[in-house]
Design a protein around this motif. Structure first.
Motif, PDB file in Angstrom:
ATOM      1  N   ASN A   1       0.854  -1.159  -0.081  1.00  0.00           N
ATOM      2  CA  ASN A   1      -0.073   0.038   0.181  1.00  0.00           C
ATOM      3  C   ASN A   1       0.867   1.498  -0.153  1.00  0.00           C
ATOM      4  OD1 ASN A   1      -2.685   0.127  -0.228  1.00  0.00           O
ATOM      5  ND2 ASN A   1      -3.392  -0.119   1.755  1.00  0.00           N
ATOM      6  N   LYS A   2       1.833   1.335   0.786  1.00  0.00           N
ATOM      7  CA  LYS A   2       2.924   2.414   1.105  1.00  0.00           C
ATOM      8  C   LYS A   2       3.455   2.672  -0.426  1.00  0.00           C
ATOM      9  CE  LYS A   2       3.015   3.651   5.724  1.00  0.00           C
ATOM     10  NZ  LYS A   2       2.741   5.202   5.959  1.00  0.00           N
ATOM     11  N   PHE A   3       3.979   1.366  -0.861  1.00  0.00           N
ATOM     12  CA  PHE A   3       4.660   1.320  -1.981  1.00  0.00           C
ATOM     13  C   PHE A   3       3.938   2.052  -3.205  1.00  0.00           C
ATOM     14  CE2 PHE A   3       7.304  -1.502  -5.296  1.00  0.00           C
ATOM     15  CZ  PHE A   3       8.089  -0.479  -5.513  1.00  0.00           C
TER      16      PHE A   3
ATOM     17  N   SER B   1       6.623  11.590   5.164  1.00  0.00           N
ATOM     18  CA  SER B   1       5.756  10.029   5.264  1.00  0.00           C
ATOM     19  C   SER B   1       5.353   9.635   3.922  1.00  0.00           C
ATOM     20  CB  SER B   1       4.644  10.271   6.410  1.00  0.00           C
ATOM     21  OG  SER B   1       3.622  10.910   5.756  1.00  0.00           O
ATOM     22  N   LYS B   2       5.147  10.353   2.955  1.00  0.00           N
ATOM     23  CA  LYS B   2       4.737   9.880   1.690  1.00  0.00           C
ATOM     24  C   LYS B   2       5.845   9.228   0.674  1.00  0.00           C
ATOM     25  CE  LYS B   2       0.821  10.307  -0.273  1.00  0.00           C
ATOM     26  NZ  LYS B   2      -0.129   9.684  -0.575  1.00  0.00           N
ATOM     27  N   ASP B   3       7.146   9.409   1.037  1.00  0.00           N
ATOM     28  CA  ASP B   3       8.155   8.897   0.518  1.00  0.00           C
ATOM     29  C   ASP B   3       8.448   7.443   0.665  1.00  0.00           C
ATOM     30  OD1 ASP B   3       8.925  11.429  -0.669  1.00  0.00           O
ATOM     31  OD2 ASP B   3       9.891  12.061   1.035  1.00  0.00           O
TER      32      ASP B   3
ATOM     33  N   ILE C   1      19.541   5.732   6.230  1.00  0.00           N
ATOM     34  CA  ILE C   1      18.179   5.222   6.389  1.00  0.00           C
ATOM     35  C   ILE C   1      17.604   5.634   7.710  1.00  0.00           C
ATOM     36  CG2 ILE C   1      17.291   2.890   7.357  1.00  0.00           C
ATOM     37  CD1 ILE C   1      19.513   1.442   5.522  1.00  0.00           C
ATOM     38  N   GLU C   2      18.400   5.826   8.962  1.00  0.00           N
ATOM     39  CA  GLU C   2      17.949   6.275  10.264  1.00  0.00           C
ATOM     40  C   GLU C   2      17.525   7.716   9.899  1.00  0.00           C
ATOM     41  OE1 GLU C   2      17.749   4.434  12.636  1.00  0.00           O
ATOM     42  OE2 GLU C   2      19.073   2.600  12.011  1.00  0.00           O
ATOM     43  N   LEU C   3      18.170   8.397   9.132  1.00  0.00           N
ATOM     44  CA  LEU C   3      17.625   9.943   8.882  1.00  0.00           C
ATOM     45  C   LEU C   3      16.087  10.022   8.352  1.00  0.00           C
ATOM     46  CD1 LEU C   3      18.319  12.885   8.756  1.00  0.00           C
ATOM     47  CD2 LEU C   3      18.973  12.505   6.233  1.00  0.00           C
ATOM     48  N   ALA C   4      16.149   8.957   7.292  1.00  0.00           N
ATOM     49  CA  ALA C   4      14.775   9.040   6.366  1.00  0.00           C
ATOM     50  C   ALA C   4      13.816   8.357   7.440  1.00  0.00           C
ATOM     51  CB  ALA C   4      14.979   8.101   5.227  1.00  0.00           C
ATOM     52  N   LYS C   5      14.189   7.474   8.472  1.00  0.00           N
ATOM     53  CA  LYS C   5      13.129   6.873   9.230  1.00  0.00           C
ATOM     54  C   LYS C   5      12.652   8.125  10.245  1.00  0.00           C
ATOM     55  CE  LYS C   5      14.514   2.998  11.377  1.00  0.00           C
ATOM     56  NZ  LYS C   5      14.751   1.562  11.917  1.00  0.00           N
ATOM     57  N   GLU C   6      13.604   8.801  10.839  1.00  0.00           N
ATOM     58  CA  GLU C   6      13.060   9.689  11.677  1.00  0.00           C
ATOM     59  C   GLU C   6      12.133  10.753  11.000  1.00  0.00           C
ATOM     60  OE1 GLU C   6      16.368  12.242  12.917  1.00  0.00           O
ATOM     61  OE2 GLU C   6      17.404  10.286  13.827  1.00  0.00           O
ATOM     62  N   LYS C   7      12.131  10.910   9.573  1.00  0.00           N
ATOM     63  CA  LYS C   7      11.267  12.017   8.985  1.00  0.00           C
ATOM     64  C   LYS C   7      10.047  11.047   8.689  1.00  0.00           C
ATOM     65  CE  LYS C   7      15.032  14.976   8.018  1.00  0.00           C
ATOM     66  NZ  LYS C   7      15.117  16.512   7.912  1.00  0.00           N
ATOM     67  N   GLY C   8       9.829  10.143   8.839  1.00  0.00           N
ATOM     68  CA  GLY C   8       8.560   9.219   8.762  1.00  0.00           C
ATOM     69  C   GLY C   8       8.481   8.489   7.500  1.00  0.00           C
TER      70      GLY C   8
ATOM     71  N   THR D   1       8.775   5.375   4.686  1.00  0.00           N
ATOM     72  CA  THR D   1       8.874   3.929   4.763  1.00  0.00           C
ATOM     73  C   THR D   1      10.245   3.463   4.111  1.00  0.00           C
ATOM     74  OG1 THR D   1       6.344   3.825   4.640  1.00  0.00           O
ATOM     75  CG2 THR D   1       7.838   1.709   3.948  1.00  0.00           C
ATOM     76  N   ILE D   2      10.876   2.571   4.883  1.00  0.00           N
ATOM     77  CA  ILE D   2      12.358   2.278   4.218  1.00  0.00           C
ATOM     78  C   ILE D   2      12.477   0.785   3.820  1.00  0.00           C
ATOM     79  CG2 ILE D   2      14.853   2.522   4.672  1.00  0.00           C
ATOM     80  CD1 ILE D   2      13.354   5.117   5.792  1.00  0.00           C
ATOM     81  N   PHE D   3      12.773   0.450   2.855  1.00  0.00           N
ATOM     82  CA  PHE D   3      12.745  -0.777   2.181  1.00  0.00           C
ATOM     83  C   PHE D   3      14.263  -1.356   1.865  1.00  0.00           C
ATOM     84  CE2 PHE D   3      12.258  -4.221  -0.964  1.00  0.00           C
ATOM     85  CZ  PHE D   3      10.991  -5.025  -0.484  1.00  0.00           C
TER      86      PHE D   3
END
Ligand code: F6R
Length: 366
Positions: free
Chosen positions: A45-47, A97-99, A117-124, A126-128
Motif C-alpha cells: 500500500n505504501k509502495f 511520510s509519503k516517501d 536510513i536512520e535519517l529517513a526513518k526519523e522523518k517518517g 517507509t524504508i525498504f
C-alpha cells in the motif's frame, strides 16, 4: 572453494546465470503471470501510494539504483531520486511520510547507507532494504526488504550482487507498474517472460570470456579508459569504469555518451580506449553518432553490441556481441563483458583482483 576458478571474482562473474535465477526463484512465474516479493506484502500500500521513491546507496549499489530509476519511471510513472548515501545524510534532505525509500547494499553494513536510513526513518518515510547479507545491520534497520539471494560475494569488486540487486529492483518496478495500472496486463506479462529469459542470455554472454581476454591483452597498458552509454546502459558505463579502476588501477571514467562533447571529448586521441555500450535499443542511433565522433578523433573503440549488429561493426575496433533482450533488462547482460574485461586486464597487470589495495569488502566507517 574457488570452484576451479583462479579468483573469486571470476567465479562470481560466472555464477551470474545462477545467482540471477536464484534471486527470481519462487518470486517470478512468467507463465502463471505471478510476481511475489514476500517482503513487500505488508508494505504494498505504501509502495503503491508513494509520491516519490528515493533510492540511497554507495558505489556499485548506487549504480544499481540508477538502473532502477529508469525502471520505476518507465514502468510505474513515479518520480525517483537516486542519492549517494553520504551526500543525502548530510544535506538536510526534504523527506516525508509519503516517501518510499529503498536502500541498496550488498553487505548491509555500509555506514553511510545505514545513517541515511536512520535519517529517513526519523522523518517518517517507509524504508525498504535490498541487501545480500541476511541479518545484516541494514536488513535489520529497514521496515521491510527483499534479499538478493546472490550467495556470499567474496571478491571485493561487486559483480553478482549488482545483477541480483537489479533483478530485485526490476521485479519491484514491474509489480508497481502493474498495481498502479501504468503497465497494461499484456505488456506486464510480456515483461515477466523477458525477465525470466535473462539467466539463459547471461549464460550465453559468459561464453565471450576468451574473446574478451584477447581484447584485454591489447589494452592492458593503457593509462586511461572512457566508458560511454545512454539510457539503461548509462549506469552500466559507470559500473564498467568503476570495475576497471578499482581492480586494475587504470584511471577510467564513465559518462552518458552525449555528455562527451561537454568536456571529455578533449581527452580523445589514438591512445584512448573508449568502451561503448551500444545495444539495439531506443538510444542506439544516438550512440552510433557518438561512436562516429570518437572515431573521427582516432579513439580506439571497443563496443558491446547486440548479436548480429552490422553498423557498429564497421566503425569499432572490437565488437562484443551479446544476446538481444528487452532494453530495460539489458544491463543485466551488458555489464557482464565489462566485468570480464576489467578482470582480465587486472590479472594481466599482476593486480590482486580479489583484494585490491585500499579497499574493504564492507565500508563500516564513513
Ligand atoms: C564496488 C564496490 C563498492 C560497493 C560499495 C557499497 O565494486 O564493491 O563500490 O558497492 O562500497 O557496498 P554495499 O553494497 O555493501 O553497501
Amino acid at each position: 572453494e574457488k570452484g576451479g576458478f583462479e579468483h573469486f571474482m571470476l567465479k562470481e562473474i560466472s555464477e551470474q546465470p545462477r545467482s540471477i535465477a536464484d534471486c527470481m526463484r519462487g518470486r517470478l512465474d512468467a507463465k502463471g503471470g505471478r510476481l511475489v516479493l514476500g517482503g513487500l506484502r505488508d508494505y504494498m500500500n505504501k509502495f503503491q501510494n508513494a509520491d516519490r521513491i528515493i533510492i540511497t546507496a554507495c558505489g556499485t549499489s548506487w549504480h544499481a539504483g540508477l538502473v532502477a530509476e529508469y525502471l520505476f519511471e518507465e514502468f510505474a510513472r513515479v518520480p525517483v531520486e537516486v542519492e549517494y548515501a553520504s551526500e543525502f545524510r548530510y544535506r538536510n534532505p526534504v523527506i516525508n511520510s509519503k516517501d518510499f525509500v529503498i536502500a541498496i547494499s550488498q553487505s548491509g553494513e555500509t555506514a553511510d547507507t545505514l545513517a541515511a536510513i536512520e535519517l529517513a526513518k526519523e522523518k517518517g518515510a517507509t524504508i525498504f532494504g535490498v541487501c545480500n547479507v541476511v541479518g545484516s545491520s541494514i536488513a535489520r534497520a529497514t521496515h521491510a526488504g527483499s534479499y538478493t539471494h546472490a550467495g556470499p560475494e567474496i571478491g571485493v569488486a561487486s559483480t553478482k550482487a549488482f545483477t541480483a540487486q537489479i533483478s530485485v529492483l526490476s521485479m519491484m518496478a514491474l509489480m508497481l507498474g502493474y498495481q498502479r495500472g501504468t503497465l497494461p496486463e499484456s505488456t506486464y506479462m510480456q515483461l515477466l517472460s523477458e525477465l525470466e529469459s535473462i539467466p539463459a542470455k547471461v549464460e550465453k554472454a559468459l561464453k565471450l570470456n576468451n574473446q574478451i581476454e584477447k581484447i584485454a591483452a591489447q589494452y592492458k597498458d593503457a593509462s586511461n579508459f572512457l566508458y560511454l552509454g545512454r539510457g539503461y546502459n548509462f549506469p552500466v558505463a559507470l559500473e564498467g569504469a568503476l570495475k576497471l579502476k578499482e581492480i586494475s588501477y587504470i584511471h577510467a571514467e564513465g559518462y552518458p555518451a552525449a555528455e562527451m562533447k561537454h568536456g571529455p571529448i578533449a581527452l580523445i586521441d589514438e591512445e584512448m580506449p573508449v568502451v561503448f555500450i551500444a545495444t539495439q535499443d531506443s538510444s542506439y542511433e544516438k550512440v552510433v553518432s557518438n561512436i562516429q565522433e570518437v572515431k573521427a578523433r582516432k579513439g580506439k573503440i571497443i563496443a558491446v553490441v547486440t548479436e548480429g549488429d552490422q553498423t557498429v561493426k564497421k566503425m569499432a575496433d572490437h565488437v562484443i556481441e551479446i544476446p538481444m533482450a528487452h532494453e530495460a533488462f539489458v544491463p543485466l547482460i551488458s555489464v557482464v563483458p565489462l566485468q570480464q574485461l576489467s578482470y582480465h586486464i587486472a590479472v594481466m597487470r599482476g593486480c590482486n583482483v580479489d583484494q585490491p589495495r585500499n579497499l574493504a569488502k564492507s565500508v563500516t566507517v564513513e
